[in-house]
Scaffold this motif. Structure first.
Motif, mmCIF file in Angstrom:
data_model
loop_
_atom_site.group_PDB
_atom_site.id
_atom_site.type_symbol
_atom_site.label_atom_id
_atom_site.label_comp_id
_atom_site.label_asym_id
_atom_site.label_seq_id
_atom_site.Cartn_x
_atom_site.Cartn_y
_atom_site.Cartn_z
ATOM 1 N N GLN A 60 67.690 -18.481 131.171
ATOM 2 C CA GLN A 60 66.890 -17.314 131.513
ATOM 3 C C GLN A 60 67.371 -16.089 130.748
ATOM 4 O OE1 GLN A 60 66.317 -17.027 135.761
ATOM 5 N NE2 GLN A 60 66.793 -19.195 136.006
ATOM 6 N N PHE A 61 66.539 -15.083 130.732
ATOM 7 C CA PHE A 61 66.810 -13.840 129.987
ATOM 8 C C PHE A 61 67.077 -14.152 128.515
ATOM 9 C CE2 PHE A 61 68.633 -13.473 134.265
ATOM 10 C CZ PHE A 61 67.767 -12.532 134.798
ATOM 11 N N VAL A 62 66.338 -15.125 127.990
ATOM 12 C CA VAL A 62 66.630 -15.596 126.637
ATOM 13 C C VAL A 62 66.272 -14.538 125.603
ATOM 14 C CG1 VAL A 62 66.044 -17.319 124.906
ATOM 15 C CG2 VAL A 62 66.322 -17.986 127.292
ATOM 16 N N GLU A 63 67.179 -14.352 124.659
ATOM 17 C CA GLU A 63 66.894 -13.521 123.484
ATOM 18 C C GLU A 63 67.200 -14.388 122.288
ATOM 19 O OE1 GLU A 63 69.031 -9.759 123.514
ATOM 20 O OE2 GLU A 63 69.043 -9.897 125.677
ATOM 21 N N ASN A 64 66.309 -14.385 121.324
ATOM 22 C CA ASN A 64 66.537 -15.221 120.157
ATOM 23 C C ASN A 64 66.074 -14.481 118.912
ATOM 24 O OD1 ASN A 64 67.126 -17.304 118.514
ATOM 25 N ND2 ASN A 64 65.858 -18.824 119.550
ATOM 26 N N ALA A 65 67.019 -14.175 118.044
ATOM 27 C CA ALA A 65 66.670 -13.471 116.813
ATOM 28 C C ALA A 65 67.458 -14.089 115.670
ATOM 29 C CB ALA A 65 67.014 -11.985 116.942
ATOM 30 N N ALA A 66 66.911 -14.013 114.482
ATOM 31 C CA ALA A 66 67.636 -14.516 113.315
ATOM 32 C C ALA A 66 68.860 -13.640 113.087
ATOM 33 C CB ALA A 66 66.733 -14.479 112.094
ATOM 34 N N ASN A 72 71.714 -20.531 109.231
ATOM 35 C CA ASN A 72 70.748 -20.720 110.308
ATOM 36 C C ASN A 72 71.364 -20.357 111.651
ATOM 37 O OD1 ASN A 72 68.413 -21.405 111.540
ATOM 38 N ND2 ASN A 72 68.783 -23.609 111.502
ATOM 39 N N VAL A 73 72.158 -19.325 111.682
ATOM 40 C CA VAL A 73 72.769 -18.870 112.914
ATOM 41 C C VAL A 73 71.833 -17.883 113.592
ATOM 42 C CG1 VAL A 73 74.749 -17.726 113.951
ATOM 43 C CG2 VAL A 73 75.048 -19.099 111.917
ATOM 44 N N LYS A 74 71.653 -18.070 114.890
ATOM 45 C CA LYS A 74 70.759 -17.189 115.632
ATOM 46 C C LYS A 74 71.557 -16.309 116.578
ATOM 47 C CE LYS A 74 66.671 -19.059 114.480
ATOM 48 N NZ LYS A 74 67.064 -20.249 113.765
ATOM 49 N N TYR A 75 71.020 -15.116 116.785
ATOM 50 C CA TYR A 75 71.548 -14.289 117.867
ATOM 51 C C TYR A 75 70.808 -14.749 119.117
ATOM 52 C CZ TYR A 75 72.681 -10.141 120.590
ATOM 53 O OH TYR A 75 73.124 -9.297 121.568
ATOM 54 N N HIS A 76 71.330 -15.793 119.732
ATOM 55 C CA HIS A 76 70.592 -16.504 120.765
ATOM 56 C C HIS A 76 71.359 -16.385 122.082
ATOM 57 C CE1 HIS A 76 68.302 -20.483 121.778
ATOM 58 N NE2 HIS A 76 68.037 -19.511 122.598
ATOM 59 N N LEU A 77 70.779 -15.642 123.021
ATOM 60 C CA LEU A 77 71.451 -15.441 124.302
ATOM 61 C C LEU A 77 70.625 -16.020 125.430
ATOM 62 C CD1 LEU A 77 72.409 -11.663 123.956
ATOM 63 C CD2 LEU A 77 73.809 -13.614 123.368
ATOM 64 N N GLY A 78 71.288 -16.324 126.509
ATOM 65 C CA GLY A 78 70.610 -16.814 127.701
ATOM 66 C C GLY A 78 71.646 -17.248 128.720
ATOM 67 N N ILE A 124 81.672 -11.328 128.021
ATOM 68 C CA ILE A 124 80.298 -11.530 128.487
ATOM 69 C C ILE A 124 79.501 -12.238 127.401
ATOM 70 C CG2 ILE A 124 78.165 -10.339 129.117
ATOM 71 C CD1 ILE A 124 79.874 -8.272 130.533
ATOM 72 N N GLY A 125 79.780 -11.875 126.153
ATOM 73 C CA GLY A 125 79.134 -12.548 125.035
ATOM 74 C C GLY A 125 79.404 -14.044 125.036
ATOM 75 N N VAL A 126 80.659 -14.422 125.282
ATOM 76 C CA VAL A 126 80.996 -15.845 125.314
ATOM 77 C C VAL A 126 80.167 -16.564 126.373
ATOM 78 C CG1 VAL A 126 82.815 -17.531 125.749
ATOM 79 C CG2 VAL A 126 83.340 -15.447 124.505
ATOM 80 N N PHE A 127 80.052 -15.926 127.544
ATOM 81 C CA PHE A 127 79.373 -16.596 128.648
ATOM 82 C C PHE A 127 77.859 -16.643 128.465
ATOM 83 C CE2 PHE A 127 83.248 -15.316 131.138
ATOM 84 C CZ PHE A 127 83.701 -16.606 131.321
ATOM 85 N N SER A 128 77.322 -15.833 127.585
ATOM 86 C CA SER A 128 75.862 -15.776 127.549
ATOM 87 C C SER A 128 75.262 -16.209 126.222
ATOM 88 C CB SER A 128 75.383 -14.369 127.907
ATOM 89 O OG SER A 128 76.021 -13.445 127.095
ATOM 90 N N THR A 129 76.061 -16.806 125.335
ATOM 91 C CA THR A 129 75.460 -17.192 124.067
ATOM 92 C C THR A 129 75.036 -18.663 124.075
ATOM 93 O OG1 THR A 129 75.870 -17.541 121.740
ATOM 94 C CG2 THR A 129 77.760 -17.528 123.146
ATOM 95 N N LEU A 130 73.979 -18.942 123.345
ATOM 96 C CA LEU A 130 73.466 -20.309 123.255
ATOM 97 C C LEU A 130 73.560 -20.814 121.824
ATOM 98 C CD1 LEU A 130 70.311 -19.913 125.469
ATOM 99 C CD2 LEU A 130 72.535 -20.798 126.098
ATOM 100 N N ASP A 131 74.309 -20.105 121.012
ATOM 101 C CA ASP A 131 74.468 -20.497 119.627
ATOM 102 C C ASP A 131 75.944 -20.812 119.390
ATOM 103 O OD1 ASP A 131 72.991 -20.126 116.723
ATOM 104 O OD2 ASP A 131 75.140 -19.732 116.667
ATOM 105 N N GLY A 132 76.196 -21.941 118.773
ATOM 106 C CA GLY A 132 77.576 -22.387 118.610
ATOM 107 C C GLY A 132 78.447 -21.404 117.853
ATOM 108 N N LEU A 133 77.918 -20.867 116.769
ATOM 109 C CA LEU A 133 78.752 -19.989 115.962
ATOM 110 C C LEU A 133 78.948 -18.634 116.636
ATOM 111 C CD1 LEU A 133 80.220 -20.147 113.214
ATOM 112 C CD2 LEU A 133 78.510 -18.568 112.416
ATOM 113 N N LEU A 134 77.893 -18.158 117.261
ATOM 114 C CA LEU A 134 78.014 -16.892 117.981
ATOM 115 C C LEU A 134 79.061 -17.029 119.088
ATOM 116 C CD1 LEU A 134 76.798 -14.075 118.056
ATOM 117 C CD2 LEU A 134 75.167 -14.877 119.725
ATOM 118 N N PHE A 135 79.045 -18.182 119.748
ATOM 119 C CA PHE A 135 80.053 -18.470 120.760
ATOM 120 C C PHE A 135 81.443 -18.356 120.148
ATOM 121 C CE2 PHE A 135 82.990 -21.447 122.729
ATOM 122 C CZ PHE A 135 82.838 -21.194 124.083
ATOM 123 N N TYR A 136 81.605 -18.997 119.001
ATOM 124 C CA TYR A 136 82.917 -18.990 118.364
ATOM 125 C C TYR A 136 83.351 -17.569 118.003
ATOM 126 C CZ TYR A 136 86.766 -20.241 115.346
ATOM 127 O OH TYR A 136 88.011 -20.341 114.799
#
Lengths: 490, 496
Positions: A60-66, A72-78, A124-136
């Motif tokens: 939920q509260f998904v945000e997805n941007a290039a 192919n890393v996305k700024y993908h949150l949720g 908070i970023g770690v807990f809400s990212t859905l992209d592997g690299l963004l997580f890292y």
């Protein structure tokens, strides 16, 4: 800007402003601004809970941007039910930490407050990212402020501790980085977590991935036998650092198991579950015993953290929804309780400048209000029914008994050890006659400390008496995750 | 006669050449210790040249001039543009330092820097073995003189001597290798060499023999193990401003030279040179990182760290072709190496800039201990330095992380289990790297300062330093643009 972005970037923005702001002469203004920043950051996370739909396991509260096209890393949150509470918990603990550091920190106040605010945003970023690299990126970036927090405001042996913290956790995450790149290649050029969850992998790759992730997350949790950095770091870190470390940072590791290890390599997870259970049991039983003989209060609570986190990983790897929910509840409860324990030790340390149990005795006589809070938190730490500590432990033990009676029985012994070391410490520090002049001269907690402890006590009590809001949020997501893990990817 | 196309191709370089002479002449009349007019004119020249190069790079056309002797393509133009900017930034940082040490008594610093840059430009745009070699010699000869600019300083003179002897030897290697290749293929033209090798008519043995010497020469210039020993000595011995001059921009030119010689010229021999680069990079990662731990001198430590960073660049170049069919993977690998070099230079500029800043007023900031308590003296500069060091260590969200990520990704993407092992090795080496970078941060943030005096810097230095350090962070948050730039440049070069 979405709610999640707001939750991540508000504290970071405040942190940067603080960094740019002045020197220690303006400490008063800096503190107030930090408090405003922390409170605002907490407030912006509240709508997440209010608008959360508990009936679905979808993000939920998904945000997805290039973000970075080349990879192919996305700024993908949720967030889903597994992560939602950690976002709130992080923002909440951040407020407490700012209050806790209010008068205690007199040197480079702006940097201190900024470090915690930025750290909070990153976590908070770690807990809400859905992209592997963004997580890292978020996961690793947390090392920098924490390293500085330990190294600048820490105790006498702070430099050793800061290095140990940084290098231990970096070592783990670098192996995870290789795993991420491997997955990226395997999935044909995607860092998307959902894609990875659906990716079919042969048994050998799964095993390698499992251990690469294990290196990162087990060190962070920390699981026995890679837990040795934690006591050292806790002892040297300033109070706020210890609180954040215990309350949030350790959860990043456990959270990683749920987001990466289990869904990406389910077969390996089943295959190696025995190892995870064995290590968790060792943490629960053996480290519990180690905690009992500690002379240093912070060390004692640090070892107790390792033991409590053992419950969490145990709960995850028995693959029963009760166990997994129990693990999650335990993570949140431990966030409140261990944070409170470290802050209580901080209160004493600020006055007497000692963490040795032996330098205290009879504190209840001079600090009755404070002792009441401490007793309450001690009880929560041993898992007394009606406190937050009870709910998670009870769920995990119940699940463990369902899974295998003997494992359940061994887990349950932890309650005895937990009670033993916590109460014994409480007795030695607070009860009995006043032992020395230091204790005699103690002043009871002031309004600021009262507020900070009261907030935490309210949270602990609320969660203990009425855990439904917590479990409601996670139920669907946990069931979904278990369903996913049960399907072989081979 | 210069035809129209040749004129266009070489315009920025010709501007450099003419202005180098003009500035040298004009400098005769400048008397002040700071050489203000020379300084301003030099910077203005470089700004114009950088603009011209960027404009060419953006146009995206590939042009050949002077009978195929020089080439103007996107990769070369971007590298030239960045090299020009790097020299500009170096001069901004270097002026105060040099003035205090009597290095501005004559205007050689500026003139020689422009000539060195001209050498780099020629090297980068060379499409002929001899042109590349000429550019290289112009660069290195200017560099030898720059290192010796502090005539009265024994260590600097010694460093210049070492640099000259070893550099001359490396040039010899390179020239010998080139002559072998010429002998085998019958041409000095890179394109012709490529065609000759690709035809499969040439005796492999002779070619590989020449190749070994060329790679050895390149490794010397780049400072890869086992040809690295001059790097720490020269970095330490040279005046810090000059260390930056030879440690910054020329890395871009060296990268271009490798691309021209190995990729454009001898791609069909990739299987051979990749083995060599692999050994060089593994050695560099190992020796560079391990030796850096033991250093107490910052410049020496950064020198060893350079060796290890160059190991990463070579790793990127070597993971290009495996089976010879997929050009996408190849382009990714080379562009990751290009990205690595560019970000490395960016970071090096800022970190040495801080050292130069601290070395003002007759005090040499060379030991790690000299940075003690910098955070208390100036949180801003300590922050810039910390950002640079963490970037070099590859910690996100700084740009150095994406550089390492890109190289590792290229390595893993080649799909060999062996390469996965190399990736793990490289990662463990960066863990060691993190240790010594962290040690400097520890000194800056955790130790008490020796003097309480705050750090003063002229406005131009302050502004450039902030932009430079800021870029390390901003490119870390948004690395997409630069990555795309490198990718496009390399794809254009490979003709895909």
């Amino acid at each position: 800007m979405g709610l999640l972005s707001l939750a991540i970037w508000t504290p970071i923005a405040f942190g940067l402003v603080l960094l740019a702001l002045g020197r220690d002469e303006q400490a008063r203004a800096v503190r107030w601004l930090a408090l405003v920043g922390a409170v605002v950051s907490f407030l912006v996370t509240l709508p997440l809970y209010a608008q959360f739909d508990t009936s679905t396991a979808a993000m939920q509260f998904v945000e997805n941007a290039a973000w970075i096209d080349r990879f192919n890393v996305k700024y993908h949150l949720g967030v889903d039910g597994i992560s939602l509470w950690f976002v709130l918990l992080t923002a909440f603990i951040n407020v407490i930490v700012v209050i806790a550091g209010w008068e205690v920190i007199t040197r480079r106040v702006n940097q201190y407050m900024a470090a915690f605010l930025i750290l909070s945003g990153l976590m908070i970023g770690v807990f809400s990212t859905l992209d592997g690299l963004l997580f890292y990126v978020f996961f690793e970036a947390t090392l920098i402020p924490m390293y500085l927090i330990i190294g600048i405001w820490g105790g006498p042996n702070k430099i050793y501790a800061a290095f140990k913290f940084f290098l231990y956790t970096l070592m783990g995450s670098l192996l995870m980085l290789i795993a991420l790149i491997f997955l990226y290649t395997k999935s044909g050029g995607s860092f998307d977590l959902a894609t990875w969850h659906a990716l079919r992998l042969d048994s050998r790759s799964q095993t390698l991935l499992f251990f690469a992730f294990f290196a990162a997350f087990a060190v962070k949790v920390p699981m026995w036998p890679v837990h040795t950095w934690l006591p050292d770091v806790h002892v040297e870190a300033p109070t706020g650092g210890s609180a954040v470390l215990a309350a949030i940072m350790l959860k990043l590791g456990a959270y990683g198991f749920l987001r990466f290890s289990l869904p990406i390599a389910p077969d390996a997870a089943h295959e190696w579950a025995w190892l995870m259970i064995a290590l968790s049991l060792t943490a629960v039983v053996y480290v519990g015993l180690v905690a009992m003989v500690q002379e240093d209060m912070k060390k004692l609570v640090a070892y107790s953290s390792v033991a409590h986190m053992g419950f969490v990983t145990l709960g995850f790897y028995i693959f029963i929804d009760l166990g997994m929910s129990g693990g999650l509840v335990q993570m949140i409860a431990h966030g409140f309780v261990s944070g409170a324990m470290f802050l209580s030790i901080g209160v004493l340390y600020d006055r007497v400048h000692s963490r040795e149990i032996a330098s205290y005795g009879g504190v209840v006589n001079t600090m009755p209000k404070f002792a009441a809070f401490s007793l309450f938190f001690a009880m929560a730490n041993c898992g007394l029914p009606g406190t937050a500590g009870f709910v998670g432990e009870w769920m995990v033990i119940l699940a463990a008994i369902k899974f295998n009676f003997w494992i359940g029985a061994a887990t349950a012994t932890a309650l005895i050890f937990g009670a033993a070391y916590t109460l014994w410490m409480f007795k030695r520090v607070y009860l009995g006659p006043v032992v020395n002049d230091d204790v005699k001269a103690l002043k009871d907690i002031d309004a600021r400390e009262f507020l900070m402890l009261a907030l935490l006590a309210a949270a602990v009590l609320w969660m203990g008496v009425y855990p439904k809001p917590f479990t409601d949020v996670m139920d669907v997501s946990v069931a979904q995750l278990l369903k996913h893990v049960a399907i072989s990817k081979l | 006669m210069i035809d129209k196309i040749s004129w266009i191709v070489a315009l920025p370089d010709l501007v450099l050449l003419v202005m180098a002479c003009v500035i040298a002449l004009m400098d005769l009349g400048v008397k002040t210790a700071l050489r203000g007019k020379t300084y301003v004119l030099t910077l203005a020249t470089l700004a114009v040249v950088a603009y011209l190069q960027a404009e060419r790079a953006l146009s995206g056309a590939t042009l050949y001039g002077f009978g195929n002797m020089v080439v103007s393509d996107a990769m070369g133009n971007w590298l030239k543009c960045f090299a020009t900017i790097a020299v500009m930034v170096t001069l901004v940082y270097a002026r105060g330092y040099s003035a205090h040490r009597g290095m501005l008594r004559g205007g050689e610093l500026f003139t020689l820097s422009i000539f060195a840059l001209l050498g780099m430009s020629v090297m980068i745009s060379g499409n002929n073995l001899l042109v590349i070699y000429m550019g290289l010699e112009l660069l290195t000869l200017s560099s030898y003189a720059l290192v010796a600019l502090r005539r009265d300083n024994a260590t600097a003179t010694e460093a210049a001597m070492k640099y000259f002897v070893l550099g001359a030897m490396a040039s010899g290697f390179l020239l010998y290798g080139m002559s072998m290749v010429y002998g085998a293929t019958g041409s000095l033209d890179i394109t012709a060499i490529f065609k000759a090798i690709a035809s499969g008519q040439i005796r492999h043995q002779v070619l590989v023999f020449g190749l070994v010497f060329i790679v050895a020469g390149l490794a010397f210039k780049l400072g890869a193990v086992p040809f690295h020993m001059w790097i720490p000595d020269v970095y330490q011995g040279a005046p810090t401003a000059i260390t930056l001059m030879i440690g910054g921009a020329p890395k871009l030119a060296a990268f271009a030279m490798i691309m021209r010689l190995l990729v454009e010229g001898m791609l069909p021999l990739a299987m051979d040179w990749q083995q060599m680069l692999l050994m060089l990079s593994v050695g560099s990662l190992l020796v560079g990182n391990l030796a850096a731990i033991a250093q107490t001198n910052v410049k020496r430590m950064l020198a060893f760290s350079t060796i290890s960073q160059m190991g990463f660049v070579l790793l990127g170049i070597m993971s290009g072709v495996v089976s010879g069919d997929s050009l996408t993977f190849t382009a990714n690998a080379y562009s990751s190496a290009m990205f690595y070099v560019i970000t490395y230079v960016l970071t090096t500029l800022a970190s040495f800039g801080i050292l130069l800043l601290l070395s003002q007023e007759g005090f040499e900031s060379e030991e790690i201990a000299d940075l003690a308590g910098l955070n208390q003296r100036s949180p801003l500069y300590a922050g810039v330095m910390a950002v640079c060091l963490l970037s070099l260590a590859g910690i996100p969200p700084l740009v150095g992380f994406y550089a390492k990520l890109a190289v590792l990704q290229a390595l893993v993407a080649s799909g060999q289990a062996f390469h996965l092992g190399i990736a793990v090795f490289a990662v463990l080496m960066s863990l060691i790297g993190a240790f010594y970078y962290l040690r400097v941060i520890k000194v800056m943030y955790f130790d008490e300062p020796i003097t309480a005096s705050s750090v003063v810097a002229p406005l131009d230095v302050r502004v450039v330093l902030c932009i430079n350090g800021g870029l390390v962070l901003v490119l870390g948050l948004l690395p997409g643009g630069l990555l795309a730039l490198c990718g496009n440049a390399i794809r254009q070069m490979l003709g895909t």
